[in-house]
Each structure stands twice: as structure tokens, then as C-alpha cells.
Design an enzyme around this catalytic site. Sequence first.
Site, PDB file in Angstrom:
ATOM      1  N   GLU A 498       3.948   9.745  -4.412  1.00  0.00           N
ATOM      2  CA  GLU A 498       4.549   9.137  -3.223  1.00  0.00           C
ATOM      3  C   GLU A 498       4.130   7.677  -3.086  1.00  0.00           C
ATOM      4  O   GLU A 498       4.889   6.835  -2.618  1.00  0.00           O
ATOM      5  CB  GLU A 498       4.189   9.928  -1.957  1.00  0.00           C
ATOM      6  CG  GLU A 498       4.698  11.368  -1.938  1.00  0.00           C
ATOM      7  CD  GLU A 498       6.184  11.508  -2.246  1.00  0.00           C
ATOM      8  OE1 GLU A 498       6.947  10.562  -1.935  1.00  0.00           O
ATOM      9  OE2 GLU A 498       6.588  12.535  -2.816  1.00  0.00           O
ATOM     10  N   HIS A 501       6.474   5.578  -5.058  1.00  0.00           N
ATOM     11  CA  HIS A 501       7.680   5.257  -4.279  1.00  0.00           C
ATOM     12  C   HIS A 501       7.354   4.141  -3.276  1.00  0.00           C
ATOM     13  O   HIS A 501       8.146   3.228  -3.061  1.00  0.00           O
ATOM     14  CB  HIS A 501       8.160   6.479  -3.491  1.00  0.00           C
ATOM     15  CG  HIS A 501       8.876   7.513  -4.296  1.00  0.00           C
ATOM     16  ND1 HIS A 501       9.937   7.224  -5.126  1.00  0.00           N
ATOM     17  CD2 HIS A 501       8.700   8.860  -4.393  1.00  0.00           C
ATOM     18  CE1 HIS A 501      10.379   8.348  -5.689  1.00  0.00           C
ATOM     19  NE2 HIS A 501       9.642   9.357  -5.266  1.00  0.00           N
ATOM     20  N   HIS A 504       7.395   0.850  -4.874  1.00  0.00           N
ATOM     21  CA  HIS A 504       8.782   0.431  -5.100  1.00  0.00           C
ATOM     22  C   HIS A 504       9.347  -0.181  -3.814  1.00  0.00           C
ATOM     23  O   HIS A 504      10.110  -1.142  -3.841  1.00  0.00           O
ATOM     24  CB  HIS A 504       9.594   1.672  -5.514  1.00  0.00           C
ATOM     25  CG  HIS A 504      10.862   1.392  -6.254  1.00  0.00           C
ATOM     26  ND1 HIS A 504      11.786   2.360  -6.514  1.00  0.00           N
ATOM     27  CD2 HIS A 504      11.362   0.252  -6.794  1.00  0.00           C
ATOM     28  CE1 HIS A 504      12.809   1.833  -7.183  1.00  0.00           C
ATOM     29  NE2 HIS A 504      12.563   0.551  -7.365  1.00  0.00           N
TER      30      HIS A 504
HETATM   31 ZN   LIG Z   1       9.713  11.422  -5.739  1.00  0.00          ZN
END
Ligand SMILES: [Zn+2]
Length: 710
Positions: A498, A501, A504
Amino acid sequence: MKRLILIASLIFIVSCKQETKNPFFQEWETAYEVPPFLDIKNEHYMPAFEQGMKENLEEIEMIVNNPEVPTFANTIEELERSGKLLSRVQRVFSNLASSNTNTELQELQRELSPMLSAHFDKISLNEGLFKRVDAIWQNRENLSLTSEQAKLLNDTRKGFVRSGALLDEDQKERISKINSEISELSTEFGQNLLAETNGFELILEASDLDGLSDDVIAASADAASQRMNSLDSDEEKEKYKDKYVFTPHRSSMYPFLTESTRRDLREKLYNSYVMRGDNDNEKDNKKIAAQIAKLRAERAQIMGYESHAHFVLDNNMLKSPKEVYDLLNKLWEPALKRAKAEVADMQAVADAEGQNFKIAAWDWWHYSEKVRKQKYDLDESAIKPYLSLDNVLQGVFNTTNQLWGLNFTEIFDIDLYHPDARIWEVTDRDGSHLGIFIGDYFTRSNKRGGAWMSSFKGQSNFDGVERPIVVNVCNFPAPVGDNPALLSFDNVVTLFHEFGHAMHGILTNVNYGSMAGTSGPRDFIELPSQLLEHWASEPQVLKSFATHYKTGQPIPDELIKKLLNASKFNQGFINTEYLAASFLDMDWHTISADDDLKDADLFEIESMKKIGLIGEIVPRYRTTYFAHIFSGGYSSGYYSYVHAAVLDSDAFEAFKEVGNVFDQNLASKLRSNIYSMGSTEEAMDLFVKFRGRKPVIEPLLKVRGLDGSE
Ligand SMILES: [Zn+2]
């Protein structure tokens, strides 16, 4: 006079109380524009949604009715600017409805879902708007757009086309009929599946419990007494009295299949699971699945595509069914080979026990557990004391510090929506502000299950610099007593995932907000998250953060070795059952609209025969309970998980090749080509820019122990 003043001031006070200000209609003068959580009440959402949708449609009308010739600036950029209020309330609402919900929010969710889908239909089906977008697109060669602008224009037009903008009236009508038929069939599919899963019980006597552990027995006794308590008549209650209940829910079935020494009962329970929706009763899903597949094929044909898979993949990183099949076929052979070796290992155990049978699908859990104990044993409770949440957070912060120079400073004077949630400012190597990170890690009853990343504020550089506020939500066990929260290694991998992410979302640096962060195609967006997982299991990194919460000693090498070895266990099975389901998904969605309605059982048998699936393994999902593709959003997309795994293993291999998992040159290429780019370029081009070539599967085979080295 005095009295008048008194009345006036009373009125002032009263009206002030009645009109509690709706924070969504105010500027947020909070630090970093973090939503003023304590001021936002349930009753503020609906008025803000209504006003937000109204403003959004007015903005769209302004764009459509602009008398000037359509230009990138007066159409595409104005679209980017539109819907600010709606997006602001939607972000807060959807986050809190998932992570900190209450009955009012749940009710609002049900009310809002059709309202919002109707709202967005009004925009995507707006013909005047499409005409303007299309006119700009037709003229794109003459506009000297930047590559980001060209991609935004292209994506925007494609969105309209994929909603049917180029179709004639008859076709549009047929598409909307197909859509509503599919949506009804999908709902029915899901409801049948639920009924079938809840419709079978294995009711056992105390004499049937051979091999089961105390925990499993207690849970099944509990299931029986819960059923008993829900019944009124003594006669009915008798059925469950002093009994033990197992069901085809995985949480009930897997422990039974693993532990029970009663082969006949394992077979019975397992068959109840794999036959769901395939019992030729009123809850049968065979015909429904076939109808959905056929309708999708017809819709794709109307849209001008060869098949539904062609239509779906046109928006993905892999662009055609051929590319997906090529990938699946390459992985299939090594996975199946490994699975066959696993069958042989299990058969050897059964033979040594003096059993006189061939391993079958319902034996897999029981005998693989015996193999696991022999070859891959790992004591989770020995590892947990090294994995306190604070240590792991420090580990993931340090990882991104060593890769990209990021720093995390916890902030203690900002009110969040729940006391468990924590907030950090993220700064770049040069000290400049990059974004805000919120971590909400412990499980609680008003949070939905699973783990996810989301955001309260997006990023864009258009109309001034906006930096993001991202959030990670997990369901880790809360600390007990004075001890710190201790994680399992699975939890650690989830946290790194996570956080990938989140990176990102934090490192994104694009002009147009709709292309920021995690906006890319489904078969690409798991790359930044899964890639970061590799650092969690890198011994050098693990050792740096996994220190015992009492003694401060680093985790012993022996334990790390066992941990990494355990990750290779049962990979033949895991990959084979997954790939088989991926093939099945692709086969269903490459049928032609002209084909007759398929017999789902025959279709599936044929499909599995083609790839040579062995009898000891059933696809992860059979057709009649493949909810991902028949009642969820994964049709022609179930392969995405393994595709992202190919990408992340290959990307991490780049660091292994240079012998330094913190190589600065690679880290900076990773940031500039993957983590900062959002969806401003084609995903495959971004990968190639980082890696210097297209992805290959060998690193994944190695990671999963499918390269023949086991
Ligand atoms: Zn994911």
C-alpha cells in the site's frame, strides 16, 4: 430599545445555530488543506453533492455553449477545471464511507450511487461536448500539443467513443439495452452465488472431527450454536444440537480441508464448494454466465471490436488477447510442471503413510500441509516480536529515503477522522514539500475489510501547484495492553504494498490532475505497489528495521532464511489454479457474437483440456462462481495480477543485476519514468524507458520458485 436589541441578538444566535456552516462550501484554511474532519457532519454531504453536481453540469453547459471555435484550452482544459466541489466532497465521502462509516453514511451511499452514475452519464453521453472534443482531436496534428496534452486529448475522446459516442441512434439504443440486461444478469449471478454458498452445510457429530485442532472445532461448534439460536422451534433446533457446522466459505472450508483426516468428508465439503452455481437448480449460473458472455460479445461487435476482450484490452497495457495469451502460455508450462512435482511430493507422503489412494483435488490442502511442515516450516509467533508497526513504518520510510531521499515528519496537531489515523508531511531530498501521507492501520468494526490506498486531494501543476494528500488504510490487529502493535510478515508485505501505491500518489508530478498518480490502466497500476514489496523481503533491509521490541536485537539470519524459503511453498498449485482461471476468463471473452449460446460446463471442460490442466487442480474460479468476471469488474482482466507481478519482478531484477538494491541511477530512473508519470504516457513505453526493454518473465519464475531450481 433595549428589548429590541435583545431580540435581535437572540435571533442572531438562534439563526447562527440553525445554519451550521457546511464546510464543503467554505475555503479550507487548515494546514496543507487537510479536510476539517471535525467540522464535517453527516448532514453536510448530500447538499454538497447536489450543489457539486449542479455546478458541474453548469460548467459543462458553458463549455458546450461557448460560441468560440473549440480549442484545447476552451474545452479540454476547461473540462479539467470542472467539477471541483463535486470531487472535493466525493473524496472525503468515499474515503470515510470505507474507513470510518456509520449507518447514515451507508444509507447515503445507497442513495448516491444511482445519482452519481446518472450524473456522469449526462457528461459522457453529452453529444455537444463530444462534438467539440472530436473537432479538436481531428485537428490534433496542427495544434502543437505537448505529449501530455496529446495523451489527455486522446484519452478524453476515447472515453466518449467507448461510451458509444460514434454510434447511430439504433446502435445506442441496443447498447443501453445490453448494458441493462448485463447488469441484471450480473446481479442475479451474484445473488445465486451467495445463496449457493450459504445453502450448503456439513453438519458433523463429535465422532467426525478426527484431526481437527481445538480452534477449528470451537469455531464450528460456534457456527452450529449460532444457527440453533436463530431458530424458534425446538424441533428445528434439534438439527444443530451438539453438532459442528462447516460451510463452503473459504474461511470455514480451508481449515477443515487442511486438518481433517476424514477423506470422505473432505471430498463432500470440497465438492459443495466447486459445484456452487452448477447444481441444475433454480440458483444455477451456467446459462447466466453464457448469456453475459454472449451479450458482451455483441456489444463489442457493435463498438467495432472483434471480441469483448479486444474491447477491454484496448485500454490496457497489454493491447490484445494475443498478448495476454502469450503471457499466460509462457507462465503455464513452468507452473504446471511445478504443480506436478508438488503432487508427487504429496503422493510420496500418502504412500509412506500406507494410504491406498491417488491424491485428488480435495486432498491437496491436507497433504500439502504435511509437505510444508517437512520442508518449509515457519513459526509465525517467533517472527512477530521483530515486526512492531513503528519498526516497519521506519523500515518503509528508510527504504524510500535511501531510494529517493524522501523524509517523513509526523504531525501531531492536525485533527483526523479517527484517533488511530496518523499523519506525516513528506518532503523531498532538497527539503521541499511533496505531499501529505495519512496512515490508518488498525482494524475496527466501522472499517471495511482489506487494505487500500486512496487520496483526499489530488496533484496537478495546471493553474498552480497542487500537492496531494494520500492515505493508506489497513486492517492490522490493534495493540494489546502495553505491547506495541506486532505485525505478521504478511502484514508487513501489505504495508509495503500500500505504501508503494502511496508513493505513486505522492511522487506524481503531472500537469493535468486527471492523469495524476494511480490513474493508469489496471494491468499497470499494481507495479508501483508490488515493486516496493521486494524491499520488504530483502535480507539487508529486513535486518535494518526488524529488531525485537523488547531486546532491540535484529532478526536472526536463520529466521530470515526460513521466512524467504516459506514463500516458495505450494507455488505450483497457487500459480496453476490462478492461471487456469485466467485462461477461462480470456476464453469466455474472446467468443464471437455470432456463436450460439454456450453450454458452460462443456465450454469449461474444453477450455481446460486445451491447456492440459491436471485433475488434482480445479481453476481458482470455475465459471459458475467466477464473480470477478461475471459480477465484478474484471472481465478479460483477471490476468492483471500476474502481469503486474511479471513487471515488478523484472523491475526489481534491474537492482539485483547491478548488485545494489539502492542503486541511485536506477532509483532515479524509476522515479522519473514510473512513479512520477501518472498516465501521461503509454504504460509499456514507461516500463521500457525504465528497463531499456520490454518485460520478461524469468525474474518472476525465480521469485516464485518456478524456475526449476527447487
Ligand atoms: Zn494494490
